[in-house]
Design a protein around this motif. Sequence first.
Motif, PDB file in Angstrom:
ATOM      1  N   ALA A   1       0.844  -1.206   0.000  1.00 12.42           N
ATOM      2  CA  ALA A   1       0.000   0.000   0.000  1.00 12.42           C
ATOM      3  C   ALA A   1       0.871   1.245   0.000  1.00 12.42           C
ATOM      4  O   ALA A   1       2.030   1.210  -0.413  1.00 12.42           O
ATOM      5  N   CYS A   2       0.303   2.344   0.490  1.00 11.01           N
ATOM      6  CA  CYS A   2       0.943   3.654   0.391  1.00 11.01           C
ATOM      7  C   CYS A   2       2.340   3.685   1.009  1.00 11.01           C
ATOM      8  O   CYS A   2       3.213   4.395   0.526  1.00 11.01           O
ATOM      9  N   CYS A   3       2.570   2.937   2.077  1.00  9.44           N
ATOM     10  CA  CYS A   3       3.902   2.909   2.674  1.00  9.44           C
ATOM     11  C   CYS A   3       4.951   2.473   1.650  1.00  9.44           C
ATOM     12  O   CYS A   3       6.121   2.847   1.759  1.00  9.44           O
TER      13      CYS A   3
ATOM     14  N   GLY B   1       2.807  -1.609   4.359  1.00  9.48           N
ATOM     15  CA  GLY B   1       1.408  -1.457   3.979  1.00  9.48           C
ATOM     16  C   GLY B   1       0.533  -2.484   4.665  1.00  9.48           C
ATOM     17  O   GLY B   1       1.017  -3.385   5.324  1.00  9.48           O
ATOM     18  N   ARG B   2      -0.780  -2.288   4.461  1.00  6.97           N
ATOM     19  CA  ARG B   2      -1.701  -3.179   5.148  1.00  6.97           C
ATOM     20  C   ARG B   2      -1.699  -4.547   4.486  1.00  6.97           C
ATOM     21  O   ARG B   2      -1.528  -4.671   3.283  1.00  6.97           O
TER      22      ARG B   2
ATOM     23  N   GLY C   1       5.216   1.056   9.197  1.00  5.82           N
ATOM     24  CA  GLY C   1       3.972   1.808   9.179  1.00  5.82           C
ATOM     25  C   GLY C   1       2.933   1.271  10.144  1.00  5.82           C
ATOM     26  O   GLY C   1       3.015   0.151  10.636  1.00  5.82           O
ATOM     27  N   ALA C   2       1.952   2.117  10.393  1.00  5.17           N
ATOM     28  CA  ALA C   2       0.900   1.768  11.354  1.00  5.17           C
ATOM     29  C   ALA C   2       0.120   0.544  10.902  1.00  5.17           C
ATOM     30  O   ALA C   2      -0.248  -0.306  11.715  1.00  5.17           O
ATOM     31  N   CYS C   3      -0.116   0.438   9.601  1.00  4.06           N
ATOM     32  CA  CYS C   3      -0.974  -0.651   9.130  1.00  4.06           C
ATOM     33  C   CYS C   3      -0.330  -2.011   9.317  1.00  4.06           C
ATOM     34  O   CYS C   3      -0.964  -2.944   9.810  1.00  4.06           O
TER      35      CYS C   3
ATOM     36  N   PHE D   1      -7.481   0.812   9.685  1.00  3.33           N
ATOM     37  CA  PHE D   1      -8.340  -0.161   9.007  1.00  3.33           C
ATOM     38  C   PHE D   1      -8.749  -1.269   9.959  1.00  3.33           C
ATOM     39  O   PHE D   1      -8.297  -2.396   9.855  1.00  3.33           O
TER      40      PHE D   1
ATOM     41  N   GLY E   1       4.328   5.437  12.150  1.00  7.45           N
ATOM     42  CA  GLY E   1       4.114   6.498  11.170  1.00  7.45           C
ATOM     43  C   GLY E   1       3.115   6.090  10.116  1.00  7.45           C
ATOM     44  O   GLY E   1       2.893   4.911   9.890  1.00  7.45           O
ATOM     45  N   CYS E   2       2.532   7.078   9.472  1.00  5.66           N
ATOM     46  CA  CYS E   2       1.516   6.790   8.459  1.00  5.66           C
ATOM     47  C   CYS E   2       1.611   7.816   7.344  1.00  5.66           C
ATOM     48  O   CYS E   2       0.899   8.785   7.352  1.00  5.66           O
ATOM     49  N   PRO E   3       2.484   7.621   6.379  1.00  9.40           N
ATOM     50  CA  PRO E   3       3.547   6.625   6.346  1.00  9.40           C
ATOM     51  C   PRO E   3       4.777   7.143   7.090  1.00  9.40           C
ATOM     52  O   PRO E   3       4.921   8.336   7.262  1.00  9.40           O
TER      53      PRO E   3
HETATM   54  S1  SF4 Z   1       0.474   3.204   7.597  1.00 10.82           S
HETATM   55 FE1  SF4 Z   1      -0.513   4.864   6.459  1.00 10.82          FE
HETATM   56  S2  SF4 Z   1       0.831   5.149   4.687  1.00 10.82           S
HETATM   57 FE2  SF4 Z   1       1.293   3.145   5.542  1.00 10.82          FE
HETATM   58  S3  SF4 Z   1       0.023   1.684   4.444  1.00 10.82           S
HETATM   59 FE3  SF4 Z   1      -1.086   2.315   6.269  1.00 10.82          FE
HETATM   60  S4  SF4 Z   1      -2.395   4.007   5.599  1.00 10.82           S
HETATM   61 FE4  SF4 Z   1      -0.796   3.730   4.059  1.00 10.82          FE
END
Ligand code: SF4
Lengths: 190, 168
Positions: free
Chosen positions: A34-36, A72-73, A99-101, A108, A129-131
């Motif tokens: 994902a975004c990370c 990412g998640r 990352g948090a996910c 989520f 962090g996010c991200p």
């Molecule tokens: S921690 Fe934030 S940036 Fe990273 S995958 Fe999750 S939502 Fe995306």
Amino acid sequence: MEIEVPDNVALTSLDYLASWCRKNSLWPMPFATACCGIELMATGASRHDVARFGAEVFRFSPRQCDLMIVAGRVVMKMLPVLQRIWLQMPEPKWCISMGACASTGGIFDTYSVVQGIDRFIPVDMYVPGCPPRPEQLIQAIIDLQDKIQREGSFLGNEFITDARQQPKRALQELELGQVPRSLPIIGGKA
Amino acid sequence: MVDLSGVLEQLKSRFGERSWDYSEFHQNQRLVVAAELCFSVLEFLKKTCGFDMLIDVTCVDYLHYRGAKDRFGLVYIVLNTVTGQRLIVRAFLNEPDLKIPSVVPLWEGANWLEREVFDMYGIEFTGHPDLRRILLPDEFVGFPLRKDYPLRGRGERHNFERITRGEG
Ligand code: SF4
């Protein structure tokens, strides 16, 4: 009797030497879902240049990697794939949950998103962090290098860790207030 | 917003005035039809009125929705690529009869869209060539976008074996 060591000879332990080699050539497996993953790419690119820490060779085959970076998640359909890739990676191997996910499921909190990959695979470093910014990921890699140097052993005894899984490694170290120098010998039940 | 009066005239002459209900809201042009008529209306729209492109098929669950009479509202969005007319066709379904004819014979693109609706809401598209789950794993039980499905699931996200260091 004193033994004289010539100038160009250094003495060390095999454990130290093996860890030193390992920590300076980590080959990451980019598990970017994902975004990370975008920050992970930035970390590898020229501006942040993770090559400075010997971890620039991203490989897309788990057989050639020893550091899994989960960025990412991870959803429940993906988790068996993640576990399979983890099992396919050769020892010694480490895992960074970026990352948090990846670490907790992040925002989520739904039926499909795994609430922290450490429920199902072992994790060495968590990056909040996010991200997380690339600097944070680089910090995690540096910390992981420290950890490898500190705990690593030639035979990989540190990985056979029934006793060390619980409580979590980091917490154990916190409680002791110090980093254990020598590791329990596995099998011998030290 | 492109004028649809010609299309509505055609619909009136083909289906009569009672069987459908046209309204506009926020520049959306919507046509509500009975579920039994849905396929023939869409077929008519495609073959006679030139709506040659299916934009989307999706569904809304109106459980607990204020003032809602029906449970599931299907949404078909069709587009006429020549005139730029765009129409949202809606049909409502209620339990236990969650069946509606598939529109794959009209637009091939409906294949995966209908599979997704089936996956998430459990609507059965009769005549679909390959009605399987598309996003969720095959062994998944339940339809998670229904409003009565718990947000955090029924434990499926925790239902895996655990790999420890030793096994790895
Ligand atoms: S921690 Fe934030 S940036 Fe990273 S995958 Fe999750 S939502 Fe995306």
